[in-house]
Design an enzyme around this catalytic site. Structure first.
Site, PDB file in Angstrom:
ATOM      1  N   GLU A 178       0.849  -1.211   0.000  1.00  0.00           N
ATOM      2  CA  GLU A 178       0.000   0.000   0.000  1.00  0.00           C
ATOM      3  C   GLU A 178       0.878   1.252   0.000  1.00  0.00           C
ATOM      4  OE1 GLU A 178      -3.176  -0.140  -0.634  1.00  0.00           O
ATOM      5  OE2 GLU A 178      -2.992  -2.313  -0.609  1.00  0.00           O
ATOM      6  N   TRP A 192       1.574   1.757  -3.396  1.00  0.00           N
ATOM      7  CA  TRP A 192       0.571   2.510  -4.181  1.00  0.00           C
ATOM      8  C   TRP A 192       0.818   4.010  -4.063  1.00  0.00           C
ATOM      9  CZ3 TRP A 192      -2.813   1.597  -7.946  1.00  0.00           C
ATOM     10  CH2 TRP A 192      -3.139   0.261  -8.218  1.00  0.00           C
ATOM     11  N   TRP A 212     -21.299  13.042 -18.550  1.00  0.00           N
ATOM     12  CA  TRP A 212     -21.642  13.332 -17.151  1.00  0.00           C
ATOM     13  C   TRP A 212     -23.011  14.007 -17.088  1.00  0.00           C
ATOM     14  CZ3 TRP A 212     -18.472  10.615 -14.449  1.00  0.00           C
ATOM     15  CH2 TRP A 212     -17.131  10.496 -14.803  1.00  0.00           C
ATOM     16  N   ASN A 228     -10.222   3.611   3.489  1.00  0.00           N
ATOM     17  CA  ASN A 228      -9.981   3.423   2.056  1.00  0.00           C
ATOM     18  C   ASN A 228     -11.116   2.685   1.343  1.00  0.00           C
ATOM     19  OD1 ASN A 228      -8.266   3.442  -0.398  1.00  0.00           O
ATOM     20  ND2 ASN A 228      -8.329   1.224  -0.079  1.00  0.00           N
ATOM     21  N   TRP A 277     -15.739  12.860 -11.890  1.00  0.00           N
ATOM     22  CA  TRP A 277     -14.856  12.507 -10.771  1.00  0.00           C
ATOM     23  C   TRP A 277     -14.123  13.723 -10.199  1.00  0.00           C
ATOM     24  CZ3 TRP A 277      -9.663  13.518 -11.512  1.00  0.00           C
ATOM     25  CH2 TRP A 277      -9.166  13.579 -12.819  1.00  0.00           C
ATOM     26  N   TRP A 292      -9.156   8.823  -7.400  1.00  0.00           N
ATOM     27  CA  TRP A 292     -10.372   9.166  -8.146  1.00  0.00           C
ATOM     28  C   TRP A 292     -10.347   8.588  -9.553  1.00  0.00           C
ATOM     29  CZ3 TRP A 292     -14.996  10.644  -6.581  1.00  0.00           C
ATOM     30  CH2 TRP A 292     -15.113  11.103  -5.269  1.00  0.00           C
TER      31      TRP A 292
HETATM   32  P1  FAD Z   1      -3.038   2.203   5.250  1.00  0.00           P
HETATM   33  O1  FAD Z   1      -3.899   1.134   4.705  1.00  0.00           O
HETATM   34  O2  FAD Z   1      -2.525   2.032   6.608  1.00  0.00           O
HETATM   35  O3  FAD Z   1      -1.843   2.391   4.214  1.00  0.00           O
HETATM   36  C1  FAD Z   1      -0.577   2.940   4.576  1.00  0.00           C
HETATM   37  C2  FAD Z   1      -0.233   4.101   3.687  1.00  0.00           C
HETATM   38  O4  FAD Z   1      -0.146   3.680   2.329  1.00  0.00           O
HETATM   39  C3  FAD Z   1      -1.263   5.209   3.684  1.00  0.00           C
HETATM   40  O5  FAD Z   1      -1.067   6.068   4.783  1.00  0.00           O
HETATM   41  C4  FAD Z   1      -1.008   5.889   2.352  1.00  0.00           C
HETATM   42  O6  FAD Z   1       0.088   6.774   2.422  1.00  0.00           O
HETATM   43  C5  FAD Z   1      -0.616   4.713   1.469  1.00  0.00           C
HETATM   44  N1  FAD Z   1      -1.777   4.223   0.744  1.00  0.00           N
HETATM   45  C6  FAD Z   1      -2.665   3.283   1.145  1.00  0.00           C
HETATM   46  N2  FAD Z   1      -3.580   3.037   0.188  1.00  0.00           N
HETATM   47  C7  FAD Z   1      -3.253   3.849  -0.846  1.00  0.00           C
HETATM   48  C8  FAD Z   1      -3.818   4.074  -2.136  1.00  0.00           C
HETATM   49  N3  FAD Z   1      -4.892   3.393  -2.577  1.00  0.00           N
HETATM   50  N4  FAD Z   1      -3.234   4.987  -2.942  1.00  0.00           N
HETATM   51  C9  FAD Z   1      -2.143   5.676  -2.541  1.00  0.00           C
HETATM   52  N5  FAD Z   1      -1.567   5.505  -1.334  1.00  0.00           N
HETATM   53  C10 FAD Z   1      -2.116   4.607  -0.496  1.00  0.00           C
HETATM   54  N6  FAD Z   1      -4.572   8.830   0.153  1.00  0.00           N
HETATM   55  C11 FAD Z   1      -3.930   9.930   0.568  1.00  0.00           C
HETATM   56  O7  FAD Z   1      -2.924   9.827   1.268  1.00  0.00           O
HETATM   57  N7  FAD Z   1      -4.379  11.171   0.207  1.00  0.00           N
HETATM   58  C12 FAD Z   1      -5.480  11.351  -0.568  1.00  0.00           C
HETATM   59  O8  FAD Z   1      -5.826  12.489  -0.894  1.00  0.00           O
HETATM   60  C13 FAD Z   1      -6.191  10.189  -0.985  1.00  0.00           C
HETATM   61  N8  FAD Z   1      -7.324  10.302  -1.701  1.00  0.00           N
HETATM   62  C14 FAD Z   1      -7.992   9.166  -2.115  1.00  0.00           C
HETATM   63  C15 FAD Z   1      -9.152   9.293  -2.879  1.00  0.00           C
HETATM   64  C16 FAD Z   1      -9.852   8.161  -3.300  1.00  0.00           C
HETATM   65  C17 FAD Z   1     -11.093   8.311  -4.135  1.00  0.00           C
HETATM   66  C18 FAD Z   1      -9.373   6.886  -2.939  1.00  0.00           C
HETATM   67  C19 FAD Z   1     -10.125   5.656  -3.373  1.00  0.00           C
HETATM   68  C20 FAD Z   1      -8.228   6.743  -2.196  1.00  0.00           C
HETATM   69  C21 FAD Z   1      -7.514   7.876  -1.769  1.00  0.00           C
HETATM   70  N9  FAD Z   1      -6.346   7.778  -0.984  1.00  0.00           N
HETATM   71  C22 FAD Z   1      -5.689   8.912  -0.596  1.00  0.00           C
HETATM   72  C23 FAD Z   1      -5.743   6.451  -0.722  1.00  0.00           C
HETATM   73  C24 FAD Z   1      -6.161   5.771   0.582  1.00  0.00           C
HETATM   74  O9  FAD Z   1      -7.550   5.777   0.721  1.00  0.00           O
HETATM   75  C25 FAD Z   1      -5.534   6.414   1.812  1.00  0.00           C
HETATM   76  O10 FAD Z   1      -4.143   6.575   1.631  1.00  0.00           O
HETATM   77  C26 FAD Z   1      -5.754   5.526   3.043  1.00  0.00           C
HETATM   78  O11 FAD Z   1      -7.122   5.337   3.266  1.00  0.00           O
HETATM   79  C27 FAD Z   1      -5.119   6.188   4.248  1.00  0.00           C
HETATM   80  O12 FAD Z   1      -5.393   5.453   5.401  1.00  0.00           O
HETATM   81  P2  FAD Z   1      -4.243   4.675   6.171  1.00  0.00           P
HETATM   82  O13 FAD Z   1      -3.087   5.588   6.399  1.00  0.00           O
HETATM   83  O14 FAD Z   1      -4.863   4.052   7.355  1.00  0.00           O
HETATM   84  O15 FAD Z   1      -3.840   3.578   5.095  1.00  0.00           O
END
Ligand code: FAD
Length: 488
Positions: free
Chosen positions: A286, A289, A317, A352, A370, A393
């Site tokens: 993650e 990602w 849209w 997420n 979006w 998005w």
């Molecule tokens: P954990 O599951 O603990 O993951 C650890 C770290 O990995 C996160 O802190 C983050 O830095 C990174 N990460 C995890 N999942 C993703 C992902 N899908 N894409 C990119 N990085 C990821 N994340 C943001 O940091 N900022 C945003 O503005 C953002 N906008 C999002 C918008 C949408 C529509 C979606 C679907 C996802 C978005 N995310 C965003 C990705 C993700 O949802 C969040 O990073 C995550 O929910 C953060 O929670 P966590 O730190 O507990 O994640």
């Protein structure tokens, strides 16, 4: 600019940006190692274009800067100079004021930041100012990860495989000492920047949910490793379990580095056996990602505003301000969507899985562009991050690189039943549904009158009826997609 390049003992400015920490901060470490008097600077930019800091991020920044100010003072007796305006004029002004001969900073990857830094660096170097830039925000910078043909990656799995083939990045400790610049320097008062909401103060939920700053970030990482890492792979999709790391805002503001996270999680995996190792690998992917989104943004700088797949440009849209308002307010009548949108409003963060469901609902059920959702998240998320937000998005819309196909439409009822099976998450954020039995918690409109009565619920009064019917909306979304394909 008067500072001579030979002035290797002249003061040096460390320009803090998205690296608001002392540990594993290579710019700060290099400044300390130089032995030169150090000036610590943060600039609040006034001209930031389309992606000016959102409201929730402003709240976070205020607190993070307060913590950094205190930490620099305590550890090194160093003042954090706060200035507001255009870095291209403020930096030369501070260099002149202090006779400093060098500026060190950590690189950023947003297109506007890159072009700003490139211009500033060239101008400073023309004036014989030494400029050093460092990587503080990523494990692998976008230009270091290449396909076999030397290009950039558009698919996550081979990207991450290529990353994992590189040596693991190691974090550095904070410098023990450094030489602070001792001259008196004007600094804005943090409060004068007005980053905190006042009329009204809507930040109570944020205060209850978060501890911005480096110490808070370190504690959060440790708590995650101690309590939740062991169940991450299975639990990460369950918003009711709340077992993800919640490190995203800390990572965004650079209060902790991905190298530190990587290293700590790897150590836990090494010590914890196969069960932990498998969860750690999932968690680190993650973080992967996050790297991938930055890779995409760097190589495709219009990611936040332009479909990655241009065939989506003709998507039909159906703009509808009432539908957008219902989505933003968490009153669509679909409990899992509404719970997520209310969690976002209240805490500045959303799980997420629910981000995916709520985003999909806006795009596919309501046929809203979006970019409308992206802008709302930008304003309301404490972790609002240009690369991750745009990446998320476009992934959900189906217009992105390695995205979910458009025709895969999340069913908000089934998603709720699968990932919030007891309805705990919905009950927490949509308390008016709290008395409904599990069977109806994700579809209150299907509950018989007697059940609704017993739950003290009148639909349309206490909680909205669905803003659109799922089956009808699904068919309309598929038809819109089919029209797009026929046009292509
Ligand atoms: P954990 O599951 O603990 O993951 C650890 C770290 O990995 C996160 O802190 C983050 O830095 C990174 N990460 C995890 N999942 C993703 C992902 N899908 N894409 C990119 N990085 C990821 N994340 C943001 O940091 N900022 C945003 O503005 C953002 N906008 C999002 C918008 C949408 C529509 C979606 C679907 C996802 C978005 N995310 C965003 C990705 C993700 O949802 C969040 O990073 C995550 O929910 C953060 O929670 P966590 O730190 O507990 O994640």
């Amino acid at each position: 600019m008067t500072s001579p390049v030979s002035a290797s003992s002249s003061p040096l400015i460390v320009w803090f940006r998205q690296d608001l920490r002392l540990n594993d901060n290579p710019a700060l470490a290099a400044a300390a190692a130089s032995g030169r008097p150090v000036i610590a600077l943060y600039i609040l930019e006034t001209a930031t274009g389309d992606w000016a800091l959102g409201s929730a991020a402003r709240w976070w920044l205020h607190h993070s800067l307060a913590k950094l100010t205190a930490a620099l003072r305590k550890q090194y007796g160093l003042q954090l100079v706060l200035r507001r305006g255009n870095p291209a004029t403020l930096l030369p002004a501070l260099l002149r004021e202090t006779d400093a001969g060098a500026v060190y900073w950590s690189r950023v990857y947003e297109p506007a930041g890159i072009s700003r830094d490139t211009t500033i660096k060239a101008a400073l170097q023309t004036s014989s100012i030494e400029v050093e830039t460092h990587n503080a925000a990523l494990l692998f910078e976008p230009w270091t990860v290449k396909t076999q043909a030397g290009g950039w990656f558009k698919v996550f799995t081979p990207f991450w495989r290529a990353c994992l083939a590189q040596p693991s990045p190691a974090p550095q400790r904070a410098p023990k000492t450094l030489t602070p610049y001792t001259g008196a320097l004007d600094s804005d008062a943090l409060d004068s920047w007005g980053l905190l909401p006042t009329r009204p103060d809507w930040a109570g939920g944020l205060r209850d949910s978060w501890t911005p700053g480096e110490a808070g970030a370190t504690e959060r990482l440790q708590a995650f490793i101690d309590k939740d890492l062991y169940r991450y792979a299975d639990g990460r999709d369950r918003p009711d379990l709340n077992c993800t790391s919640r490190l995203s805002p800390h990572l965004h503001f650079g209060e902790i580095s991905p190298r530190q996270v990587w290293h700590a999680v790897q150590m836990a995996a090494d010590q914890g056996g196969a069960g932990i190792a498998q969860n750690a690998a999932k968690f680190l992917s993650e973080i992967g990602w996050r790297e991938f989104c930055h890779h995409l943004l760097f190589h495709f700088p219009t990611l936040p505003q332009q479909n990655f797949r241009s065939d989506f440009d003709a998507f039909p849209w159906n703009p509808n301000a009432d539908h957008v308002k219902a989505w933003q307010a968490g009153s669509t009548g679909y409990p899992i969507v509404d719970a997520g949108m209310r969690q976002l409003w209240h805490t500045g963060w959303m799980h997420n899985r629910v981000r995916m469901i709520a985003a999909s609902f806006l795009i596919k059920h309501l046929l809203q562009d979006w970019r409308v959702g992206e802008a709302w998240f930008w304003d309301t998320l404490v972790d609002a991050n240009l690369a991750n937000n745009a990446g998320g998005w476009q992934w959900v819309a189906g217009s992105g690189a390695d995205a979910a196909p458009y025709f895969r439409i999340f069913n908000p009822i089934m998603q709720g039943e699968k990932f919030d099976p007891e309805g705990d998450y919905v009950r927490r954020w949509v308390p008016e549904l709290a008395q409904l039995p599990n069977k109806y918690i994700h579809k209150p409109w299907a509950a018989p009158d007697g059940v609704l009565k017993q739950a003290g619920l009148v639909l349309g009064r206490d909680y909205p009826l669905p803003v659109v019917d799922h089956d009808t909306a699904r068919k309309a979304a598929l038809a819109a997609f089919a029209a797009l394909r026929n046009d292509a």
